[in-house]
Design a protein around this motif. Structure first.
Motif, PDB file in Angstrom:
ATOM      1  N   GLN A  88      56.289  43.909  53.768  1.00 37.48           N
ATOM      2  CA  GLN A  88      55.168  43.348  52.746  1.00 37.48           C
ATOM      3  C   GLN A  88      53.957  43.246  53.669  1.00 37.48           C
ATOM      4  OE1 GLN A  88      55.958  39.999  50.400  1.00 37.48           O
ATOM      5  NE2 GLN A  88      57.424  41.151  49.282  1.00 37.48           N
ATOM      6  N   ASN A 107      47.542  49.777  36.939  1.00 35.75           N
ATOM      7  CA  ASN A 107      47.866  48.709  35.745  1.00 35.75           C
ATOM      8  C   ASN A 107      46.885  48.884  34.632  1.00 35.75           C
ATOM      9  OD1 ASN A 107      48.506  46.577  34.109  1.00 35.75           O
ATOM     10  ND2 ASN A 107      48.971  45.085  35.930  1.00 35.75           N
ATOM     11  N   THR A 109      46.501  47.112  32.172  1.00 36.49           N
ATOM     12  CA  THR A 109      46.047  45.683  31.625  1.00 36.49           C
ATOM     13  C   THR A 109      45.047  44.831  32.683  1.00 36.49           C
ATOM     14  OG1 THR A 109      48.246  44.394  32.070  1.00 36.49           O
ATOM     15  CG2 THR A 109      47.940  45.611  29.958  1.00 36.49           C
ATOM     16  N   MET A 110      44.977  45.357  33.823  1.00 36.91           N
ATOM     17  CA  MET A 110      44.122  44.586  34.631  1.00 36.91           C
ATOM     18  C   MET A 110      42.902  45.344  35.075  1.00 36.91           C
ATOM     19  SD  MET A 110      45.362  43.425  38.560  1.00 36.91           S
ATOM     20  CE  MET A 110      46.597  42.310  38.175  1.00 36.91           C
ATOM     21  N   ALA A 122      45.811  39.466  49.504  1.00 39.37           N
ATOM     22  CA  ALA A 122      47.089  39.379  49.690  1.00 39.37           C
ATOM     23  C   ALA A 122      47.077  39.402  51.115  1.00 39.37           C
ATOM     24  CB  ALA A 122      48.079  40.440  49.398  1.00 39.37           C
TER      25      ALA A 122
ATOM     26  N   LEU B 223      52.122  43.572  47.892  1.00 40.95           N
ATOM     27  CA  LEU B 223      52.239  42.246  47.010  1.00 40.95           C
ATOM     28  C   LEU B 223      53.632  41.628  47.275  1.00 40.95           C
ATOM     29  CD1 LEU B 223      50.006  43.374  43.859  1.00 40.95           C
ATOM     30  CD2 LEU B 223      49.211  42.475  46.218  1.00 40.95           C
ATOM     31  N   ALA B 225      56.960  39.740  45.612  1.00 37.27           N
ATOM     32  CA  ALA B 225      57.512  40.173  44.544  1.00 37.27           C
ATOM     33  C   ALA B 225      57.178  39.138  43.224  1.00 37.27           C
ATOM     34  CB  ALA B 225      59.218  40.034  44.664  1.00 37.27           C
ATOM     35  N   VAL B 227      54.062  37.803  42.685  1.00 37.23           N
ATOM     36  CA  VAL B 227      52.981  38.416  42.123  1.00 37.23           C
ATOM     37  C   VAL B 227      53.165  39.511  41.228  1.00 37.23           C
ATOM     38  CG1 VAL B 227      50.592  39.258  42.801  1.00 37.23           C
ATOM     39  CG2 VAL B 227      51.585  37.354  44.215  1.00 37.23           C
ATOM     40  N   LYS B 231      51.870  39.323  37.766  1.00 38.18           N
ATOM     41  CA  LYS B 231      50.521  39.907  37.160  1.00 38.18           C
ATOM     42  C   LYS B 231      50.581  41.389  36.653  1.00 38.18           C
ATOM     43  CE  LYS B 231      47.235  37.110  39.392  1.00 38.18           C
ATOM     44  NZ  LYS B 231      46.862  36.625  40.663  1.00 38.18           N
ATOM     45  N   HIS B 232      51.712  41.977  37.221  1.00 40.88           N
ATOM     46  CA  HIS B 232      51.864  43.295  36.718  1.00 40.88           C
ATOM     47  C   HIS B 232      53.089  43.739  35.851  1.00 40.88           C
ATOM     48  CE1 HIS B 232      48.876  44.916  39.620  1.00 40.88           C
ATOM     49  NE2 HIS B 232      49.419  43.737  40.399  1.00 40.88           N
ATOM     50  N   ARG B 235      52.864  40.697  31.947  1.00 42.06           N
ATOM     51  CA  ARG B 235      51.777  41.006  31.023  1.00 42.06           C
ATOM     52  C   ARG B 235      52.113  42.455  30.381  1.00 42.06           C
ATOM     53  NH1 ARG B 235      45.665  39.983  30.971  1.00 42.06           N
ATOM     54  NH2 ARG B 235      45.469  41.058  28.847  1.00 42.06           N
ATOM     55  N   ASN B 236      52.502  43.315  30.856  1.00 42.53           N
ATOM     56  CA  ASN B 236      52.602  44.644  30.451  1.00 42.53           C
ATOM     57  C   ASN B 236      53.874  44.773  29.414  1.00 42.53           C
ATOM     58  OD1 ASN B 236      50.388  46.573  31.197  1.00 42.53           O
ATOM     59  ND2 ASN B 236      51.151  45.938  33.183  1.00 42.53           N
TER      60      ASN B 236
END
Ligand code: ATP
Ligand code: MG
Lengths: 364, 316
Positions: A88, A107, A109-110, A122, B223, B225, B227, B231-232, B235-236
């Motif tokens: 990561q 995305n 919705t962002m 991050a 990112l 897991a 987050v 965040k992704h 919401r969707n």
């Protein structure tokens, strides 16, 4: 170009467990990437380009992926051995990716700006305000107008080309050492494609990032690459500098690819296509996987897979035709023409990185 | 947005009118007559006719309907034939318990189902997922009356943990605690379907969302897991799930009728059954119209929620 190697993939083999059986998608791939260079990987659909590069960032589905063998060395570490937490820290930070589908890769919705700021927050441990500032700079850098205003836009308000710029901004957010672009322009129309390629070339010069560029399109390769690796059925069959691949190709598969590329100056009535289709990787054939489609195949091709033969310090091809005992064959006319050009360039000592307009399959 | 809501409310009016006509026709198509029920068997035809005249039932149907409509628009929903008591105050007194029951059911269902669905999706293919999927299958298949009677038998009759029905003990002061105590069984019964349904839906959407390219992008960004999920992912996934809320609300109106009957919950459901049995036409019309309004509002609410969650949706 500096000669320090930044990434080294050694004997990588990746399989997938599927309902039908084990698909041997990548069957022993070696390549290295030097600092600041662009390596293009070309090959037909299904040849394992995406799988070999996704393995670098451990982006393959955990559930059914088997890393059979191999090493991916980056800064002295084998990326394949890293834990999820460790990889990561590398993803998006040291090694970033751009994908083919800008329309679906963001995305919905962002806010676009937030999506660019996200990796900075991050990885760089900066405040939200600083990340936003950096994101605004990046938006400007990749040619998005009025960043202040568009920061709060959502992806659906952007065109495909603009979204791909956003993807590039995301990828560059942490100033990665390696950028992997997996067919970044395939989904875009030709004009936008040219703009994106220009942008990437300029950014590369400015940022000194190493790029792995995956594409089907040899015209794009000519425009982007320092070196080219040609993949077939999960293996690299030929690798060399762009000039070597375009003007001195050694592998019959590369010949086929070049012959099937539209050129500008030759009267062409119809385009050549390589006969047949790639082998089923559930049961790869014995010997050379390309043999069945290869009009230059030798007897040995059907039972023994050729090794990589060295053509020059930078040029290797996996074909028995390079064996000292192999018979002389006559490549397609198009390839002979290219080789003559290569000899001419060499003799004139004009061999340089600038691949002439000749190699461009398409002009933009 | 305001304009949009106003437009939606205005277009709802003709719909409500059509519903009222439909309900009126269906009621009158059913064989029998309100007078059958509370006139003594030895009443003479003259007496029956007199009652019908008094209730206005002797008039042609269109006249009856127009009269009802005229009064209803002025806020007069008519009277209960049997008790001569006005409909509106009865309705109002029964709404509270039903809102409590339905509200508790939805809240409980979603609070349980959404995390379960997410868990199931993230553990896709493991025994946790199999267990949850199996449980959800049972949950959507089991009929309310069966589950209700089963729970009453086990937890009320056998174990004596919960009351068999009602909203509070006779003669006892009804506090929040006693109501909660009485709520547990009916809410469990009523929630079974919604939990199961929403879990399945949430799981399916979450799996789909995790297959989307933007999740791959989020992963490639490095990112964590957690987050990516918050965040992704969620919401969707919520966008399609809102649709389910829109269909859950009207269904709940129907489900409550059976459950209230089983648990003698003093709400609209029991009132409805009584009104049907006794052919209290004005009461039935009132309940039908109330349900219609609830459904229309639920739909409007869902459409507004879409715009809140999904930036791609704008109403002008
Ligand atoms: N998750 C997976 N599960 C099973 N098989 C897979 C998976 N991902 C890839 N493969 C298989 O691996 C092989 C190589 O796929 P890969 O995506 O690397 O091809 P590619 O060279 O990138 O092709 P394209 O040009 O179409 O993108 C294909 O046969 C593909 O079907
Ligand atoms: Mg690919």
């Amino acid at each position: 170009m500096e000669e320090t190697t930044i990434l080294e993939v050694k004997d990588l083999a990746v399989s997938f467990q599927t309902f039908e059986g084990v698909v041997q998608a990548v069957r022993g791939v070696d390549f290295s990437l030097k600092k600041g260079e662009t390596l293009a990987i070309v090959g037909e659909s299904g040849s394992g380009k995406s799988v070999s590069t996704k393995a670098i960032n451990q982006l393959l589905p955990k559930k059914n992926t088997l890393i059979e063998r191999g090493e991916i060395l980056f800064e002295g570490k084998d990326l394949l051995k890293l834990s999820e937490k460790e990889i990561q820290k590398i993803r998006g930070n040291d090694i970033a990716m751009i994908f083919q589908d800008p329309m679906t890769s963001l995305n919905p919705t962002m806010q676009v700006g937030k999506q660019i700021a996200e990796p900075i927050i991050a990885h760089k441990g900066v405040s939200k305000g600083e990340a936003k500032q950096k994101a605004l700079e990046l938006m400007d850098l990749v040619g998005i107008q009025h960043p202040e205003r568009t920061y709060k836009s959502y992806p659906h308000q952007f065109s495909g080309g603009m979204r791909q710029r956003v993807m590039i901004a995301i990828a560059l957010a942490c100033e990665p050492k390696i950028l992997i672009a997996d067919e970044p322009t395939t989904a875009l129309d030709v004009t936008i494609q040219a703009q994106i390629l220009d942008l990437m070339n300029n950014l590369k010069k400015d940022l000194d990032t190493s790029i792995i560029f995956i594409t089907h399109d040899l015209g794009v390769v000519a425009q982007m690459a320092d070196r080219v690796a040609v993949m077939y059925a999960g293996k690299i069959v030929e690798i060399g500098t762009a000039d070597e691949i375009f003007y001195n190709p050694m592998h019959p598969y590369t010949w086929g690819l070049l012959a099937s590329m539209p050129t500008l100056d030759v009267e062409q009535t119809s385009l050549y296509t390589i006969p047949g289709s790639p082998p089923n990787l559930l049961h790869p054939p014995e010997g050379d996987a390309f043999a069945a489609r290869n009009e230059y195949a030798l007897g040995i091709d059907f039972y023994e897979d050729p090794e990589l033969f060295k053509v020059s310090e930078t040029h290797f091809a996996k074909t028995w035709l390079l064996h000292p005992d192999a018979p002389e064959v006559i490549p397609p006319a198009e390839v002979i023409r290219r080789k003559e050009k290569f000899r001419y360039l060499n003799s004139e000592k004009r061999m340089s990185k600038t691949v002439g307009g000749e190699a461009y399959g398409r002009r933009y | 947005m305001k304009k949009y809501i106003l437009k939606r409310l205005l277009t709802a009016l003709p719909v409500l009118l059509m519903i009222s006509i439909g309900a009126f026709i269906m009621m009158n198509l059913a064989p029998g007559d309100p007078t059958d029920l509370y006139i003594t068997p030895d009443a003479t035809p003259v007496q029956v006719e007199a009652t019908r005249t008094a209730l206005g039932l002797d008039q042609p149907y269109p006249v009856q309907y127009v009269r009802w409509l005229g009064r209803a628009l002025r806020g007069d929903l008519g009277i209960n034939y049997s008790t001569r008591y006005p409909v509106l105050p009865i309705l109002v007194s029964r709404i509270g318990p039903t809102i409590v029951l339905m509200g508790a059911t939805l809240l409980f269902s979603y609070l349980v189902a959404i995390p379960l669905g997410i868990l199931s999706a993230r553990k896709h293919g493991t025994w946790v997922d199999t267990l949850l999927t199996g449980g959800a299958f049972v949950g959507v298949s089991i009929p309310n009356f069966f589950l209700g009677l089963g729970l009453i038998y086990i937890f009320s009759v056998r174990l004596g943990w919960f009351p068999t029905g009602g909203m509070s003990q006779l003669g006892e002061e009804s506090s929040i605690l006693t109501v909660l105590h009485h709520l547990i069984l009916p809410v469990s019964v009523l929630s079974a379907f919604y939990i199961a349904n929403m879990t399945r839906y949430m799981r399916a959407t979450m799996i789909k969302v995790y297959g989307e390219n933007y999740i791959r992008t989020a992963t490639a960004k490095g990112l964590a897991a957690q987050v990516i999920l918050t965040k992704h992912g969620i919401r969707n996934a919520l966008i399609p799930v809102i649709t389910i809320i829109g269909t859950d609300l009207p269904r709940l109106v129907g489900g409550a009728i059976v459950t209230e009957q089983i648990f003698q919950w003093p709400g609209l459901g029991r009132l409805t059954i009584m009104a049907i049995q006794q052919r209290e036409y004005p009461m039935l019309m009132a309940i039908t119209m109330l349900s219609a309004v609830v459904v229309l509002f639920a739909n409007l609410f869902v459409d507004i929620m879409y715009a809140v969650v999904d930036p791609r949706i704008k109403y002008n």
